[in-house]
Design an enzyme around this catalytic site. Structure first.
Site, PDB file in Angstrom:
ATOM      1  NE  ARG A 151      -2.371   1.081   3.621  1.00 40.21           N
ATOM      2  CZ  ARG A 151      -3.082   1.454   4.679  1.00 40.21           C
ATOM      3  NH1 ARG A 151      -4.391   1.380   4.652  1.00 40.21           N
ATOM      4  NH2 ARG A 151      -2.505   1.854   5.785  1.00 40.21           N
ATOM      5  CG  ASP A 182       2.805  -2.292   9.040  1.00 40.91           C
ATOM      6  OD1 ASP A 182       2.954  -3.491   8.706  1.00 40.91           O
ATOM      7  OD2 ASP A 182       2.896  -1.360   8.232  1.00 40.91           O
TER       8      ASP A 182
HETATM    9  O1  LIG Z   1      -6.954  -2.367   2.950  1.00 41.12           O
HETATM   10  P1  LIG Z   1      -5.737  -1.574   2.591  1.00 41.12           P
HETATM   11  O2  LIG Z   1      -5.916  -0.107   2.844  1.00 41.12           O
HETATM   12  O3  LIG Z   1      -5.241  -1.851   1.221  1.00 41.12           O
HETATM   13  O4  LIG Z   1      -4.613  -1.963   3.648  1.00 41.12           O
HETATM   14  C1  LIG Z   1      -4.341  -3.295   3.989  1.00 41.12           C
HETATM   15  C2  LIG Z   1      -3.042  -3.740   3.431  1.00 41.12           C
HETATM   16  O5  LIG Z   1      -1.959  -3.037   4.048  1.00 41.12           O
HETATM   17  C3  LIG Z   1      -1.039  -3.987   4.606  1.00 41.12           C
HETATM   18  O6  LIG Z   1      -0.046  -4.322   3.717  1.00 41.12           O
HETATM   19  P2  LIG Z   1       1.250  -3.400   3.506  1.00 41.12           P
HETATM   20  O7  LIG Z   1       1.039  -2.432   2.404  1.00 41.12           O
HETATM   21  O8  LIG Z   1       1.666  -2.831   4.819  1.00 41.12           O
HETATM   22  O9  LIG Z   1       2.302  -4.445   2.979  1.00 41.12           O
HETATM   23  P3  LIG Z   1       3.112  -5.562   3.802  1.00 41.12           P
HETATM   24  O10 LIG Z   1       2.136  -6.662   4.100  1.00 41.12           O
HETATM   25  O11 LIG Z   1       4.179  -5.944   2.854  1.00 41.12           O
HETATM   26  O12 LIG Z   1       3.643  -4.918   5.052  1.00 41.12           O
HETATM   27  C4  LIG Z   1      -1.932  -5.162   4.914  1.00 41.12           C
HETATM   28  O13 LIG Z   1      -1.233  -6.363   5.112  1.00 41.12           O
HETATM   29  C5  LIG Z   1      -2.847  -5.200   3.736  1.00 41.12           C
HETATM   30  O14 LIG Z   1      -2.323  -5.881   2.619  1.00 41.12           O
HETATM   31  O1  LIG Z   2      -4.044  -0.990  10.356  1.00 39.02           O
HETATM   32  C1  LIG Z   2      -3.448  -1.383   9.331  1.00 39.02           C
HETATM   33  C2  LIG Z   2      -3.801  -0.920   8.052  1.00 39.02           C
HETATM   34  C3  LIG Z   2      -3.126  -1.399   6.977  1.00 39.02           C
HETATM   35  N1  LIG Z   2      -2.127  -2.285   7.155  1.00 39.02           N
HETATM   36  C4  LIG Z   2      -1.767  -2.724   8.389  1.00 39.02           C
HETATM   37  O2  LIG Z   2      -0.837  -3.541   8.518  1.00 39.02           O
HETATM   38  N2  LIG Z   2      -2.427  -2.243   9.449  1.00 39.02           N
HETATM   39 MG   LIG Z   3       2.701  -3.613   6.267  1.00 35.07          MG
END
Ligand SMILES: O=P(O)(O)OC[C@H]1O[C@H](OP(=O)(O)OP(=O)(O)O)[C@H](O)[C@@H]1O
Ligand SMILES: O=c1cc[nH]c(=O)[nH]1
Ligand SMILES: [Mg+2]
Length: 209
Positions: free
Chosen positions: A104, A200
């Site tokens: 994201r 996160d």
């Molecule tokens: O519903 P959204 O607003 O799209 O947010 C949720 C997304 O954000 C996080 O991923 P992140 O981008 O942090 O990637 P990661 O899992 O590699 O840390 C989480 O694991 C989801 O995939």
């Molecule tokens: O709360 C949140 C939102 C997006 N991604 C995460 O990991 N945590």
């Molecule tokens: Mg993440």
């Protein structure tokens, strides 16, 4: 219209408390996400079709049931969805595993695709997409689109914690997809984090912060 199920089993809710707690370290966080995923898999597989078979118990002949060959696929959204895979495979070890990579963008909160690899017989499988977090819903919606565009017909979405905004986005854009959650939280904050949420998920799973 797809179902929205919040799995309120006491074991799931108990473990989720420790997943949410800021004091919980990476090792324990990872173990708990694995355990909750197994407990949720119990519910997500509830509608698997059964077929009657004839067996012999030590006492007599009996009719009994086995799962009747539905092909399943598990698809974690990288990275954080990886933490849920093993927990699911404990209950459905024959499932194939695909991967979709989305991160994201921290400014726009829009999902950016960087990887897609699915089993070759996409059209014949039911897929369970895994991601601990359903925040704006952008990543999960994009993952569902990525599967559909490659021929997937049956998709379920399994997340630990969701914001109402994310649930709405999926129900509007993919109304046929069933959503399984451990908790439906209050809101999103200005940075797109779920409130109260668990922070996160990727960073807590992999110790990257
Ligand atoms: O519903 P959204 O607003 O799209 O947010 C949720 C997304 O954000 C996080 O991923 P992140 O981008 O942090 O990637 P990661 O899992 O590699 O840390 C989480 O694991 C989801 O995939
Ligand atoms: O709360 C949140 C939102 C997006 N991604 C995460 O990991 N945590
Ligand atoms: Mg993440």
């Amino acid at each position: 219209m797809g179902k929205i199920l919040v799995l309120d089993h006491p074991l799931i809710q108990h473990k989720l408390t420790f997943i949410r707690n800021v004091e919980t370290g990476t090792k324990e966080f990872r173990e708990l996400v694995d355990e909750v995923s197994t407990l949720m898999a119990f519910e997500i597989t509830r509608d698997l079709p059964l077929r009657e078979v004839q067996i012999n118990t030590p006492v007599r002949e009996a009719k009994s049931f086995v799962i009747s060959g539905k092909k399943l696929g598990v698809v974690p959204i990288l990275r954080a969805g990886l933490g849920m895979v093993e927990g699911i495979l404990k209950l459905i070890p024959a499932a194939k595993v695909g991967h979709v990579g989305f991160y994201r963008d921290p400014e726009t909160l829009k999902p950016v695709e960087y990887y897609v690899k699915l089993p070759s017989d996409v059209e014949e499988r039911e897929f369970i997409i895994l991601d601990p977090m359903l925040a704006t819903g952008g990543s999960a919606s994009a993952a569902i689109k990525a599967l559909k565009s490659r021929g997937a017909k049956q998709i379920k979405l399994m997340c630990l914690v969701a914001a109402p905004e994310g649930v709405s986005k999926i129900t509007v854009e993919h109304p046929e997809v069933d959503i399984y959650l451990a908790a439906l939280d209050e809101s999103l904050n200005e940075k797109g984090y779920i409130v109260p949420g668990l922070g996160d998920a990727g960073d807590r799973l992999f110790g990257t912060k």
